[in-house]
Design an enzyme around this catalytic site. Structure first.
Site, PDB file in Angstrom:
ATOM      1  N   HIS A 140       8.092  12.667  -4.690  1.00 39.14           N
ATOM      2  CA  HIS A 140       9.365  13.049  -5.310  1.00 39.14           C
ATOM      3  C   HIS A 140       9.356  14.510  -5.775  1.00 39.14           C
ATOM      4  CE1 HIS A 140      11.057   8.744  -6.152  1.00 39.14           C
ATOM      5  NE2 HIS A 140      10.472   8.829  -4.977  1.00 39.14           N
ATOM      6  N   ASP A 184       3.056  -4.293  -1.221  1.00 36.89           N
ATOM      7  CA  ASP A 184       2.133  -4.896  -0.250  1.00 36.89           C
ATOM      8  C   ASP A 184       1.767  -6.274  -0.790  1.00 36.89           C
ATOM      9  OD1 ASP A 184      -0.080  -5.865   1.110  1.00 36.89           O
ATOM     10  OD2 ASP A 184      -1.135  -3.942   1.161  1.00 36.89           O
ATOM     11  N   ASP A 231      -5.122   0.514   2.062  1.00 39.14           N
ATOM     12  CA  ASP A 231      -5.603   0.114   3.386  1.00 39.14           C
ATOM     13  C   ASP A 231      -4.411   0.027   4.338  1.00 39.14           C
ATOM     14  OD1 ASP A 231      -4.201  -2.073   2.478  1.00 39.14           O
ATOM     15  OD2 ASP A 231      -5.918  -3.422   2.381  1.00 39.14           O
TER      16      ASP A 231
HETATM   17  C1  LIG Z   1      -4.899 -10.233   3.613  1.00 43.17           C
HETATM   18  O1  LIG Z   1      -5.718  -9.123   3.921  1.00 43.17           O
HETATM   19  C2  LIG Z   1      -7.012  -9.420   4.382  1.00 43.17           C
HETATM   20  C3  LIG Z   1      -7.755  -8.096   4.501  1.00 43.17           C
HETATM   21  O2  LIG Z   1      -7.047  -7.190   5.312  1.00 43.17           O
HETATM   22  C4  LIG Z   1      -6.909 -10.193   5.696  1.00 43.17           C
HETATM   23  O3  LIG Z   1      -8.192 -10.530   6.162  1.00 43.17           O
HETATM   24  C5  LIG Z   1      -6.062 -11.449   5.483  1.00 43.17           C
HETATM   25  O4  LIG Z   1      -5.855 -12.093   6.708  1.00 43.17           O
HETATM   26  C6  LIG Z   1      -4.712 -11.101   4.866  1.00 43.17           C
HETATM   27  N1  LIG Z   1      -3.985 -12.313   4.496  1.00 43.17           N
HETATM   28  C7  LIG Z   1      -2.673 -12.479   4.715  1.00 43.17           C
HETATM   29  C8  LIG Z   1      -2.094 -13.781   4.262  1.00 43.17           C
HETATM   30  O5  LIG Z   1      -1.965 -11.659   5.259  1.00 43.17           O
END
Ligand SMILES: *[C@@H]1O[C@H](CO)[C@@H](O)[C@H](O)[C@H]1NC(C)=O
Ligand code: HEM
Length: 320
Positions: free
Chosen positions: A62, A238, A246
């Site tokens: 911003h 996220d 990540d």
């Molecule tokens: C959440 O993130 C982890 C690490 O990236 C991954 O292994 C896992 O499948 C993800 N779970 C969902 C529900 O998206």
């Protein structure tokens, strides 16, 4: 002229000019401890408050998109004079107290030397690394601006299409892939129910691009048209690794779990979905691209040399 001459001119004449006077280690002589002071303060804050990464990323964005990265966002409104902080997209910003804390240490170590604009840039870089993101060198040498006007704040909104959101990035010289990359910053941080209810079935707005389970979950947090939750609750952007820097953002939007309309659209629009799929498959390539895009964002319309000033207090112009 041969093509090789043109390439040489680009690298030795034009490219340095594009980043005139911003350079990695700008404070190496004038304030050798500057980057260490910033890093230590960010580390201390991050230990007790992981939300600082998102606070700083949004602050940096911003600041840079309005009048360039010149600390104009940091100015407090005062009697009779408004400032960027009062504009709608900025009223929920946080983390200014960390910038103040760093500034006061730096003013003791090296008075009137390190700009507030550079503090935001360095602190953001350090907070991204602490959250698991890329480590990168960032050029410094920015100066602080002398203007902060709420009417100049014209940031893209969350309900725009990819094409419309890109207009404001293209004006600043970004490629579409770079916008997709920078939006990866939504791998950390929060939004609010008020910005999402236009997509929720509990508010009579079922958005078929949202996963049903997410629609139900957000309905439980945000309530419904008849019984909206009080105090506009926060929602993580996220939905999986909410505090980790990540590539999970790209995987989530690839699974219809984007929270803001613009997030979800990135995964669906024909012009951006391949970049999204690429980042979802390769976290290292996302992190590398993110570092370069941040360096580019941090170089937008900077003041250098003798332009602007080095503020003593990031919230007020020296000559207030
Ligand atoms: C959440 O993130 C982890 C690490 O990236 C991954 O292994 C896992 O499948 C993800 N779970 C969902 C529900 O998206
Ligand atoms: C089209 C471009 C973008 C749009 C439309 C957009 C929109 C938004 C919106 C609506 C929010 C939630 C605000 C709230 O509810 O208080 C948000 C949060 C956030 N944005 Fe963006 N954004 C964009 C690009 C970026 C970029 C380029 C960055 C940084 C590189 C960024 C970093 C963040 C972060 C970290 C948060 C979470 C803030 C926090 O939790 O403190 N965004 N964004």
């Amino acid at each position: 002229m041969k093509i090789s001459d043109i390439i040489l001119i680009f690298f030795f004449v034009l490219l340095p000019y594009a980043f005139a006077d911003l350079k990695v280690g700008f404070y190496g002589r004038s304030c050798p401890s500057a980057e260490t002071i910033v890093r230590r303060a960010v580390q201390r804050r991050f230990k007790r408050d992981r939300a600082i990464t998102a606070d700083l990323l949004q602050m940096h964005f911003h600041d840079c998109f309005v009048r360039g990265c010149d600390g104009s966002l940091l100015i407090d409104p005062s009697r009779g004079r408004g400032s960027e902080k009062q504009a709608g997209p900025n009223v929920n910003l946080d983390g200014f107290d960390l910038i103040d804390e760093i500034k006061s240490v730096l003013e003791k170590a090296c008075p009137s030397t390190v700009s507030c604009a550079d503090i935001v840039t360095l602190a953001t870089r350090d907070a991204v690394a602490l959250a698991g993101g890329p480590r990168y060198n960032v050029p410094t040498g920015r100066r602080d601006g002398l203007v902060s006007n709420p009417n100049e704040v014209n940031l893209p909104g969350p309900s725009l299409s990819v094409t419309h959101a890109f207009q404001s990035f293209r004006e600043k010289g970004f490629l579409l892939q770079e916008m997709v990359t920078l939006l990866g910053a939504h791998t950390v941080g929060f939004t609010h129910c008020s910005l999402v209810q236009s997509r929720l079935s509990s508010f009579g707005n079922r958005d078929p691009t949202m996963d049903l389970a997410l629609d139900a979950k957000l309905g439980r947090i945000c309530g419904s048209t008849r019984r909206p939750a009080r105090n506009d609750p926060q929602i993580v952007l996220d939905q999986n690794t909410s505090f980790v820097f990540d590539n999970e953002y790209y995987r989530q939007i690839g699974n219809k779990r984007g929270v803001l309309h613009i997030d979800q659209q990135l995964a669906l629009d024909a012009s951006t979905r391949r970049t999204v799929a690429g980042f979802a498959a390769n976290g290292e390539s996302f992190k590398r691209s993110f570092a370069s895009a941040m360096i580019k964002m941090g170089s937008l319309d900077v003041l250098v040399g003798n332009a602007g000033e080095i503020r003593k207090n990031c919230r007020v112009f020296n000559n207030h």
